[in-house]
Design a protein around this motif. Structure first.
Motif, short mmCIF file in Angstrom:
data_model
loop_
_atom_site.label_atom_id
_atom_site.label_comp_id
_atom_site.label_asym_id
_atom_site.label_seq_id
_atom_site.Cartn_x
_atom_site.Cartn_y
_atom_site.Cartn_z
N ASP A 13 -4.27 9.73 6.76
CA ASP A 13 -5.63 9.71 7.30
C ASP A 13 -5.81 8.40 8.05
O ASP A 13 -5.87 7.33 7.46
CB ASP A 13 -6.63 9.82 6.14
N LYS A 69 -3.89 3.48 -0.41
CA LYS A 69 -4.45 4.14 0.77
C LYS A 69 -3.54 5.29 1.18
O LYS A 69 -2.32 5.20 1.04
CB LYS A 69 -4.57 3.17 1.96
N ASP A 70 -4.14 6.35 1.70
CA ASP A 70 -3.39 7.48 2.23
C ASP A 70 -3.39 7.39 3.74
O ASP A 70 -4.35 7.77 4.41
CB ASP A 70 -4.02 8.79 1.77
N THR A 75 0.83 -1.20 0.00
CA THR A 75 0.00 0.00 0.00
C THR A 75 0.87 1.25 0.00
O THR A 75 1.96 1.27 0.56
CB THR A 75 -0.96 0.00 1.21
N ALA A 102 -9.70 1.27 6.98
CA ALA A 102 -10.25 0.85 5.69
C ALA A 102 -9.36 -0.20 5.02
O ALA A 102 -9.85 -1.13 4.37
CB ALA A 102 -10.43 2.05 4.77
N LEU A 103 -8.05 -0.05 5.19
CA LEU A 103 -7.11 -1.02 4.63
C LEU A 103 -7.34 -2.39 5.26
O LEU A 103 -7.40 -3.41 4.55
CB LEU A 103 -5.67 -0.55 4.86
N GLU A 146 -8.24 7.00 9.33
CA GLU A 146 -9.42 6.21 8.96
C GLU A 146 -9.11 5.28 7.79
O GLU A 146 -9.73 4.22 7.66
CB GLU A 146 -10.59 7.15 8.60
N GLN A 147 -8.14 5.66 6.94
CA GLN A 147 -7.79 4.79 5.83
C GLN A 147 -6.99 3.57 6.29
O GLN A 147 -6.92 2.56 5.58
CB GLN A 147 -7.03 5.58 4.75
N ARG A 196 0.24 5.80 -1.41
CA ARG A 196 -0.77 6.76 -1.90
C ARG A 196 -0.86 6.79 -3.42
O ARG A 196 -1.94 6.99 -3.97
CB ARG A 196 -0.42 8.17 -1.41
N SER A 206 -1.78 5.61 12.38
CA SER A 206 -2.05 4.53 11.43
C SER A 206 -1.26 3.27 11.79
O SER A 206 -1.75 2.14 11.62
CB SER A 206 -1.74 4.98 10.00
#
Length: 265
Positions: A65, A61-62, A35, A71-72, A67-68, A37, A116
């Motif tokens: 953030d 994914k960034d 992963t 999400a990942l 929240e990502q 950006r 993260s």
């Protein structure tokens, strides 16, 4: 080597230490989830890594953030994949005196380097401890042991990463899961361009820059051996040993002299 059926997830895998780690996993038959950006860079890296005969799944994914990061994990679970090794490699710094630097950029760096990393460690560690197997490699730095004038936030984030890794490692020591911290020094990657750090004395001498492939090898071997941490490079080992015997205020002054712009020397 034949595909071993296992999966390694590597963040920030399109360049530098992350890319070199991805190559090592691929050579040993690990399938990869990578992963970053930039979708184009992810696709290019994926093609390069597939030449090792393993499956490579790019997921953009960034991680600035947090929240990502959640999400990942959700994306990977939705695909039914089991991650055997997590490599939290993505990280960034910003160069300058703290009273002059951009606070929003620094808060983003804290989210990337700390939040993260904590999210991904929490999510995948929970799965690993449930099945009693797994490995996690967190990119710390010798910065974790040194006060960092001109990079105050970056050094502080890496101190967090090291402390966090060592604490969680102790908590899960009887579960079959290991956590390892990799602590490189100044390495020949794009980190310094992204940090706007080209004017720093610390990066002027190219002979002092470590090869990211050597750093990755040190981290990979320590991870596979289940070690708690590894300082990459003899010079860095010496620097950390000396700093442990030196008052923090003196180390901070020495680091200030090393890090400040060349024109201020």
């Amino acid at each position: 080597m034949e595909n071993n059926g296992k999966y390694a997830l590597i963040t920030g895998a399109t360049s530098g230490i992350g890319l070199e780690l991805a190559k090592l996993f691929a050579r040993d038959g690990y399938n990869l989830v990578i992963t970053a950006r930039d979708i184009a860079e992810l696709d290019e890296t994926s093609s390069q890594l597939r030449t090792f005969g393993v499956e490579v799944l790019p997921i953009p994914k960034d991680l600035f953030d947090r929240e990502q990061a959640f999400a990942l994990y959700a994306d990977i679970k939705q695909r039914g994949l089991e991650i055997d090794v997590l490599v939290n490699n993505a990280g960034q710094g910003v160069y300058g005196k703290f009273d002059k630097t951009d606070i929003d950029r620094e808060l983003g760096i804290i989210d990337l380097n700390i939040a993260s990393l904590v999210v991904l460690t929490k999510c995948f560690l929970t799965d690993m401890t449930a099945r009693k197997s797994g490995k996690i490699l967190n990119l710390a730095s010798i910065a974790s042991k040194l006060p960092g004038p001109w990079q105050a936030v970056y050094h502080a984030t890496k101190a967090f990463v090291l402390s966090f890794t060592e604490a969680v490692r102790e908590e899960v020591k009887d579960t079959g899961v290991t956590l390892t911290a990799l602590m490189p020094g100044v390495t020949d990657t794009d980190f310094f361009n992204k940090a706007d750090m080209q004017d720093s004395k610390a990066v002027q001498d190219e002979d002092d820059l470590a090869d990211p492939a050597d750093v990755a090898r040190d981290g990979y071997e320590a991870l596979m051996e289940g070690k708690d941490k590894v300082v990459s490079g003899l010079k860095n080992k010496v620097q950390i040993a000396v700093s442990n015997l030196t008052p923090d205020s003196v180390v901070a002054h020495q680091m200030n002299e090393q890090q400040k712009p060349v024109e201020q020397q």
